[in-house]
Scaffold this motif. Structure first.
Motif, PDB file in Angstrom:
ATOM      1  N   GLN A  25       0.920  -1.272   0.058  1.00 45.79           N
ATOM      2  CA  GLN A  25       0.106   0.093  -0.037  1.00 45.79           C
ATOM      3  C   GLN A  25       0.819   1.432  -0.030  1.00 45.79           C
ATOM      4  OE1 GLN A  25      -2.935  -0.591  -0.637  1.00 45.79           O
ATOM      5  NE2 GLN A  25      -2.638  -2.692  -0.540  1.00 45.79           N
ATOM      6  N   ASP A  26       1.239   1.797   1.055  1.00 42.82           N
ATOM      7  CA  ASP A  26       1.832   3.208   1.283  1.00 42.82           C
ATOM      8  C   ASP A  26       3.352   2.577   1.462  1.00 42.82           C
ATOM      9  OD1 ASP A  26       1.008   4.548   4.276  1.00 42.82           O
ATOM     10  OD2 ASP A  26       1.733   2.565   3.873  1.00 42.82           O
ATOM     11  N   GLY A  27       3.638   1.607   1.917  1.00 42.27           N
ATOM     12  CA  GLY A  27       5.017   1.080   2.534  1.00 42.27           C
ATOM     13  C   GLY A  27       5.492   1.560   3.503  1.00 42.27           C
ATOM     14  N   SER A  28       4.583   2.347   4.328  1.00 42.40           N
ATOM     15  CA  SER A  28       5.129   2.941   5.496  1.00 42.40           C
ATOM     16  C   SER A  28       5.811   1.912   6.678  1.00 42.40           C
ATOM     17  CB  SER A  28       3.915   3.785   6.094  1.00 42.40           C
ATOM     18  OG  SER A  28       2.987   2.915   6.392  1.00 42.40           O
ATOM     19  N   ASN A  29       5.482   0.834   6.571  1.00 47.47           N
ATOM     20  CA  ASN A  29       5.709  -0.261   7.230  1.00 47.47           C
ATOM     21  C   ASN A  29       7.017  -0.895   7.257  1.00 47.47           C
ATOM     22  OD1 ASN A  29       4.041   0.308   9.912  1.00 47.47           O
ATOM     23  ND2 ASN A  29       2.500  -0.209   8.295  1.00 47.47           N
ATOM     24  N   LEU A  30       7.711  -0.685   6.041  1.00 46.32           N
ATOM     25  CA  LEU A  30       8.814  -1.434   5.498  1.00 46.32           C
ATOM     26  C   LEU A  30      10.153  -1.099   6.466  1.00 46.32           C
ATOM     27  CD1 LEU A  30       8.570  -1.284   1.634  1.00 46.32           C
ATOM     28  CD2 LEU A  30       8.481  -3.265   3.115  1.00 46.32           C
ATOM     29  N   GLY A  33      12.552  -5.462   6.873  1.00 47.14           N
ATOM     30  CA  GLY A  33      11.820  -6.571   6.502  1.00 47.14           C
ATOM     31  C   GLY A  33      11.514  -6.364   4.801  1.00 47.14           C
ATOM     32  N   VAL A  34      10.988  -7.280   4.416  1.00 47.19           N
ATOM     33  CA  VAL A  34      10.570  -7.177   2.859  1.00 47.19           C
ATOM     34  C   VAL A  34       9.125  -7.594   2.949  1.00 47.19           C
ATOM     35  CG1 VAL A  34      12.852  -7.501   1.996  1.00 47.19           C
ATOM     36  CG2 VAL A  34      11.390  -9.490   2.340  1.00 47.19           C
ATOM     37  N   ASN A  35       8.233  -7.515   1.732  1.00 44.20           N
ATOM     38  CA  ASN A  35       6.887  -8.119   1.490  1.00 44.20           C
ATOM     39  C   ASN A  35       7.250  -9.363   0.690  1.00 44.20           C
ATOM     40  OD1 ASN A  35       4.453  -8.640   0.934  1.00 44.20           O
ATOM     41  ND2 ASN A  35       4.078  -6.971  -0.771  1.00 44.20           N
ATOM     42  N   SER A  36       7.161 -10.276   1.402  1.00 41.97           N
ATOM     43  CA  SER A  36       7.531 -11.592   0.383  1.00 41.97           C
ATOM     44  C   SER A  36       6.418 -12.016  -0.289  1.00 41.97           C
ATOM     45  CB  SER A  36       7.931 -12.724   1.435  1.00 41.97           C
ATOM     46  OG  SER A  36       6.783 -13.164   2.282  1.00 41.97           O
ATOM     47  N   GLY A  37       4.956 -11.583   0.217  1.00 40.68           N
ATOM     48  CA  GLY A  37       3.886 -12.000  -0.438  1.00 40.68           C
ATOM     49  C   GLY A  37       3.794 -13.575  -0.806  1.00 40.68           C
ATOM     50  N   THR A 138       1.451  -5.464 -14.429  1.00 37.17           N
ATOM     51  CA  THR A 138       1.822  -4.200 -14.060  1.00 37.17           C
ATOM     52  C   THR A 138       2.774  -3.889 -12.742  1.00 37.17           C
ATOM     53  OG1 THR A 138      -0.312  -3.934 -12.554  1.00 37.17           O
ATOM     54  CG2 THR A 138      -0.363  -3.328 -14.715  1.00 37.17           C
ATOM     55  N   ALA A 139       2.744  -5.168 -11.936  1.00 35.33           N
ATOM     56  CA  ALA A 139       3.547  -5.448 -10.958  1.00 35.33           C
ATOM     57  C   ALA A 139       4.062  -6.550 -10.635  1.00 35.33           C
ATOM     58  CB  ALA A 139       2.798  -4.782  -9.483  1.00 35.33           C
ATOM     59  N   MET A 140       5.351  -6.902  -9.995  1.00 33.80           N
ATOM     60  CA  MET A 140       5.913  -8.095  -9.774  1.00 33.80           C
ATOM     61  C   MET A 140       6.690  -8.051  -8.728  1.00 33.80           C
ATOM     62  SD  MET A 140       7.523  -9.282 -13.483  1.00 33.80           S
ATOM     63  CE  MET A 140       6.696  -9.319 -15.024  1.00 33.80           C
ATOM     64  N   SER A 141       6.849  -9.042  -7.786  1.00 31.31           N
ATOM     65  CA  SER A 141       7.482  -9.195  -6.761  1.00 31.31           C
ATOM     66  C   SER A 141       9.210  -9.584  -7.042  1.00 31.31           C
ATOM     67  CB  SER A 141       7.111 -10.436  -5.690  1.00 31.31           C
ATOM     68  OG  SER A 141       7.337 -11.705  -6.404  1.00 31.31           O
ATOM     69  N   ILE A 284      18.101  -5.221  -1.176  1.00 31.38           N
ATOM     70  CA  ILE A 284      17.462  -5.765  -2.174  1.00 31.38           C
ATOM     71  C   ILE A 284      16.012  -5.939  -2.195  1.00 31.38           C
ATOM     72  CG2 ILE A 284      18.190  -8.099  -2.153  1.00 31.38           C
ATOM     73  CD1 ILE A 284      18.158  -5.954  -5.373  1.00 31.38           C
ATOM     74  N   GLY A 285      15.661  -6.747  -1.121  1.00 33.00           N
ATOM     75  CA  GLY A 285      14.532  -7.253  -0.581  1.00 33.00           C
ATOM     76  C   GLY A 285      13.120  -6.098  -0.554  1.00 33.00           C
ATOM     77  N   VAL A 286      13.658  -4.953  -0.321  1.00 41.36           N
ATOM     78  CA  VAL A 286      12.436  -3.885  -0.341  1.00 41.36           C
ATOM     79  C   VAL A 286      12.246  -3.371  -1.699  1.00 41.36           C
ATOM     80  CG1 VAL A 286      12.856  -3.591   2.161  1.00 41.36           C
ATOM     81  CG2 VAL A 286      13.999  -2.147   0.659  1.00 41.36           C
ATOM     82  N   VAL A 287      13.417  -3.549  -2.431  1.00 40.86           N
ATOM     83  CA  VAL A 287      13.124  -2.786  -3.991  1.00 40.86           C
ATOM     84  C   VAL A 287      11.874  -2.853  -4.473  1.00 40.86           C
ATOM     85  CG1 VAL A 287      14.234  -2.272  -6.150  1.00 40.86           C
ATOM     86  CG2 VAL A 287      15.679  -2.361  -4.092  1.00 40.86           C
ATOM     87  N   MET A 288      11.480  -4.081  -4.721  1.00 38.19           N
ATOM     88  CA  MET A 288      10.379  -4.335  -5.630  1.00 38.19           C
ATOM     89  C   MET A 288       9.010  -4.016  -4.659  1.00 38.19           C
ATOM     90  SD  MET A 288      11.254  -4.774  -8.352  1.00 38.19           S
ATOM     91  CE  MET A 288       9.610  -5.064  -9.271  1.00 38.19           C
ATOM     92  N   PRO A 289       8.738  -4.002  -3.633  1.00 38.74           N
ATOM     93  CA  PRO A 289       7.639  -3.763  -2.881  1.00 38.74           C
ATOM     94  C   PRO A 289       7.652  -2.227  -2.924  1.00 38.74           C
ATOM     95  CG  PRO A 289       8.617  -5.458  -1.760  1.00 38.74           C
ATOM     96  CD  PRO A 289       9.464  -4.977  -2.687  1.00 38.74           C
ATOM     97  N   LEU A 290       8.806  -1.408  -2.861  1.00 37.43           N
ATOM     98  CA  LEU A 290       8.633  -0.092  -3.020  1.00 37.43           C
ATOM     99  C   LEU A 290       8.206   0.333  -4.319  1.00 37.43           C
ATOM    100  CD1 LEU A 290      11.670   1.076  -0.838  1.00 37.43           C
ATOM    101  CD2 LEU A 290       9.132   1.356  -0.168  1.00 37.43           C
ATOM    102  N   GLU A 291       8.876  -0.279  -5.292  1.00 33.97           N
ATOM    103  CA  GLU A 291       8.534   0.184  -6.868  1.00 33.97           C
ATOM    104  C   GLU A 291       7.102   0.004  -7.074  1.00 33.97           C
ATOM    105  OE1 GLU A 291       7.876  -0.406 -10.888  1.00 33.97           O
ATOM    106  OE2 GLU A 291       7.705  -1.816  -9.305  1.00 33.97           O
ATOM    107  N   ASN A 292       6.565  -0.997  -6.590  1.00 39.17           N
ATOM    108  CA  ASN A 292       5.196  -1.555  -6.794  1.00 39.17           C
ATOM    109  C   ASN A 292       3.934  -0.518  -6.250  1.00 39.17           C
ATOM    110  OD1 ASN A 292       6.133  -4.041  -8.169  1.00 39.17           O
ATOM    111  ND2 ASN A 292       5.681  -5.247  -6.547  1.00 39.17           N
TER     112      ASN A 292
END
Length: 486
Positions: A25-30, A33-37, A138-141, A284-292
């Protein structure tokens, strides 16, 4: 066929999980850690004509306009979240990294690692943008990018698509599982110093680590990550205050820089330096969640893009703390700089407690990355009593992190091993391979310079992997070979 596949893949990215609800969502809690999904996107290879699309094909679909977000983040928001995610507990080990290299070599080496890590994150996002167009997603992990890159790459690479996904997932699990164990060591050691100072009773550090078992199990039993949001905010506050007081101590009575070695490199220390800095610097783990979750994803890249801005700021902060910490304490620098602070002063004691509590709170986010990956891998086996099985897995994973920490109760070699073994693969080698297969048939540049560039990056990653792991394991082995008196 490709339209149906792409539609199914795009729809799969919208499925939510506990981590999806809590982290993106807004990524404020990263934070650390990372969003593994669920890593559900599974795009089958397109036909050859679709693989070699032209500019007209590319212009017919804009993944960034098609991306629908309820709460997209601005560039400033994303920059803030990147700084939060990158400035983790690894910063506490930076003075120890400088001890392994020397003052000047530490500065140069940190800049070098920062450039390489930032570049690898950059090419990961660049490949993702390319693959968005190819697959109409439109988005990928992170794992999606790895699998889709190989699945839509040259014929020789397609059979490795599932291996690429599993490599990323296993590396993510090992990275954050090992980090959880490091956290227990940091928490135990900080509490040990304060408690023993006031009680004048000496106990083995393993006792303090083992005593964390019940509190960590309770933390691991939190049913929904949303309940950890306030805990994460408290952890950020504790860490900020603790680091502020730490820097205050570091700038008091600073010795002359000439009294310390500028280049302290050797075959035994340089691998540890690079491994610790990679552990501290790698995000590297947070890069795609932030971009998404960005409102303007293209702004993530570019010379003055969000990624470069954030990593430049992170690098300066890491150099500052590493330089000051080693300059202040020299060869007495501990694996976590808070352990060097004086025990007989209340502010220093408060730092140890604040940092310990902050790391304990952050353990929950790191743990949920491991839990999500592990549970997704085994949940189909436990269909009769899924709730009981899930909590059994939670408990088992927490116990394993404690067992590993008790077995290896040292901070510096432990961090070095994780940086060398996990982050070298996840943050350096994997992105290099992804870029090669993504642009194999077109886009490698004159003389295929991107191929040779990634060969160099992979060699650097392999050297960090092999030599860093070797020296770290060698240091860990000393725990069991040294005499009790030493």
């Amino acid at each position: 066929m490709s339209t149906t596949t792409a539609t199914r893949a795009q729809n799969s990215t919208r499925d939510t999980t506990e981590l999806d609800v809590f982290l993106p969502q807004d990524g404020s809690n990263l934070k650390d850690g990372v969003n593994s999904g669920k890593y559900k996107v599974n795009v089958t290879p397109k036909d050859q004509e679709a693989l070699y699309f032209n500019n007209d094909d590319k212009g017919s679909f804009d993944p960034f306009k098609e991306r629908k977000l309820d709460h997209p983040t601005t560039d400033c928001d994303t920059l803030t979240h990147l700084l939060k995610a990158s400035l983790g507990t690894g910063i506490l080990a930076m003075p120890d990294a400088f001890k392994n290299a020397g003052l000047t070599a530490g500065v140069i080496g940190t800049v070098l690692v920062a450039i390489i890590c930032t570049h690898c994150a950059y090419i990961l996002v660049k490949c993702a943008h390319e693959l968005y167009y190819r697959t109409r997603v439109t988005a990928m992990s992170f794992a999606d990018v790895g699998e889709v890159a190989f699945a839509n790459g040259p014929p020789w690479a397609r059979k490795f698509s599932k291996i690429a996904r599993q490599t990323i997932l296993v590396s993510l699990f090992l990275t954050y599982f090992g980090t959880c164990s490091v956290y227990t060591v940091i928490v135990g050691n900080n509490f040990q110093q304060v408690i023993e100072y006031h009680t004048q009773t000496a106990l083995d550090q393993r006792v303090y680590i083992a005593a964390l078992l019940l509190p960590l199990i309770l933390l691991g039993w939190v049913p929904n990550l949303k309940y950890l949001a306030p805990v994460s905010m408290i952890a950020n506050l504790f860490m900020a205050v603790g680091l502020g007081i730490t820097i205050y101590y570091l700038v008091q009575d600073i010795p002359d820089a000439a009294t310390l070695p500028q280049f302290n490199a050797s075959l035994n220390t340089i691998p540890q330096f690079f491994s610790i800095v990679i552990f501290a610097m790698e995000a590297i783990g947070v890069v795609m969640p932030l971009e998404n979750n960005m409102k303007s994803p293209r702004h993530f890249l570019g010379l003055g893009g969000v990624l470069n801005q954030g990593m430049a700021g992170v690098t300066l902060i890491y150099i500052l703390l590493g330089f000051l910490g080693y300059l202040k304490y020299g060869e007495k620098t501990e694996g976590s700089i808070t352990l060097n602070l004086p025990l007989d002063e209340i502010p220093a004691q408060s730092v140890k407690i604040l940092i310990a509590l902050a790391v304990y709170c952050t353990y929950g986010l790191q743990f949920y990355v491991c839990l999500e990956i592990a549970w997704n891998g085994v949940k189909d086996t436990f269909t009769k009593r899924p709730v009981i099985s899930e909590y059994a897995i939670r408990t088992f994973l927490v116990v394993l992190t404690i067992v590993l920490a008790v077995a290896v109760p040292t901070i510096s070699p432990f961090i070095s091993l994780i940086g060398a073994l996990c982050f070298s693969i996840l943050g350096l080698i994997v992105p290099a391979f992804i870029e090669v297969v993504t642009f194999w048939d077109h886009g490698l540049g004159p003389g295929r310079w991107r191929l040779w560039k990634n060969v160099i990056v992979s060699i650097f990653g392999l050297m960090a992997l092999v030599f860093g792991s070797y020296t770290s394991i060698k240091e860990i082995a000393k725990l069991y070979t040294d005499s009790p008196e030493s």
